[in-house]
Enzyme design. Sequence first.
Site, PDB file in Angstrom:
ATOM      1  N   ASP A  33      20.762  23.635  22.835  1.00 16.48           N
ATOM      2  CA  ASP A  33      21.116  22.463  22.046  1.00 16.48           C
ATOM      3  C   ASP A  33      22.580  22.476  21.634  1.00 16.48           C
ATOM      4  O   ASP A  33      23.216  21.424  21.529  1.00 16.48           O
ATOM      5  CB  ASP A  33      20.234  22.385  20.796  1.00 16.48           C
ATOM      6  CG  ASP A  33      18.840  21.834  21.108  1.00 16.48           C
ATOM      7  OD1 ASP A  33      18.591  21.452  22.268  1.00 16.48           O
ATOM      8  OD2 ASP A  33      18.001  21.796  20.191  1.00 16.48           O
ATOM      9  N   GLY A  34      23.141  23.666  21.401  1.00 16.87           N
ATOM     10  CA  GLY A  34      24.546  23.758  21.008  1.00 16.87           C
ATOM     11  C   GLY A  34      25.477  23.188  22.060  1.00 16.87           C
ATOM     12  O   GLY A  34      26.483  22.542  21.742  1.00 16.87           O
ATOM     13  N   ASN A  38      24.136  15.980  14.950  1.00 22.86           N
ATOM     14  CA  ASN A  38      23.062  16.526  14.125  1.00 22.86           C
ATOM     15  C   ASN A  38      23.273  16.331  12.626  1.00 22.86           C
ATOM     16  O   ASN A  38      22.487  15.686  11.960  1.00 22.86           O
ATOM     17  CB  ASN A  38      22.880  18.021  14.408  1.00 22.86           C
ATOM     18  CG  ASN A  38      21.793  18.286  15.426  1.00 22.86           C
ATOM     19  OD1 ASN A  38      21.217  17.373  15.984  1.00 22.86           O
ATOM     20  ND2 ASN A  38      21.521  19.549  15.679  1.00 22.86           N
TER      21      ASN A  38
END
Length: 280
Positions: free
Chosen positions: A57-58, A131
């Site tokens: 996800d990073g 995010n």
Amino acid sequence: MKKIILLGDISKKKIRETITELEPLFRKKSHLSVIDISNEDELKNVSADFVFVFGGDGTILSASRKLNDKQIPLIGVHMGKFGFLAELTLQDIDDSLERICSGKYVISQRMLLTCKVIRSKQVINETVGLNDAVISRTSLSRLISIKLYVNEKRVATYSCDGLIVSTPAGTTAHSLSAGGPIVTPDMEAFAITPICPHTLSNRPLVISGSSKIEMEQISESKGVGLTVDGQVYFDVQAGDRIVIEKAEKKLQLIDTQTRTFYDVLREKLNWRGQPAYDVN
């Protein structure tokens, strides 16, 4: 033929070897480029029909910021540890590439946020995030005080370890770990979640995505910082104001409809329909 970019952290052996192994498949069906995500100059001038992002996800968070102005549809190939944002596994790629090249997909949009740091009435830092934006202490085990305003109306002063403002996409990240709600990604909303609040009545708050959020760090404590998406950091001083709003542009994600958001929740959070009874 479509123009496709394979994007990832090429310095990581697993990512590099995977991309190298898949290159022949992609070259048969597209005009292909392979780019290291750390290559800022190449990403500034990039153009493509689709981007396949290899990593966790990073990596997708980093790609969403670096390619935000390009508005190129992305699809993540999960090679990390958890993976809420990645659509595909390595086993899905062959079928999914065929579907994408045949136009059998939809574009799923994700709300982004803009975050500004204002000091002495001047914007000294500005960034985009997918995010969340988090004010938190970075050293010493002390509470910090944060004033929260929504649409210029005072909400509360939090005494806590920090305050998380997340988009719907971010509600399954840091906010969830801090006890925040899960918000479906098709919504336009912000979730505001205190980290370890001193007052137990301070609960998470969900507000409209059209809201203007302001956080003022009023502690004299040193070691307080702002982090966006867990990747962009900026030191915050007493009196600084953090202004967070919905970004004008949205992240364009390719959805091959391989799995739903609820499929991901069940899989990643190990949700079960029934308790695991001991029948012995």
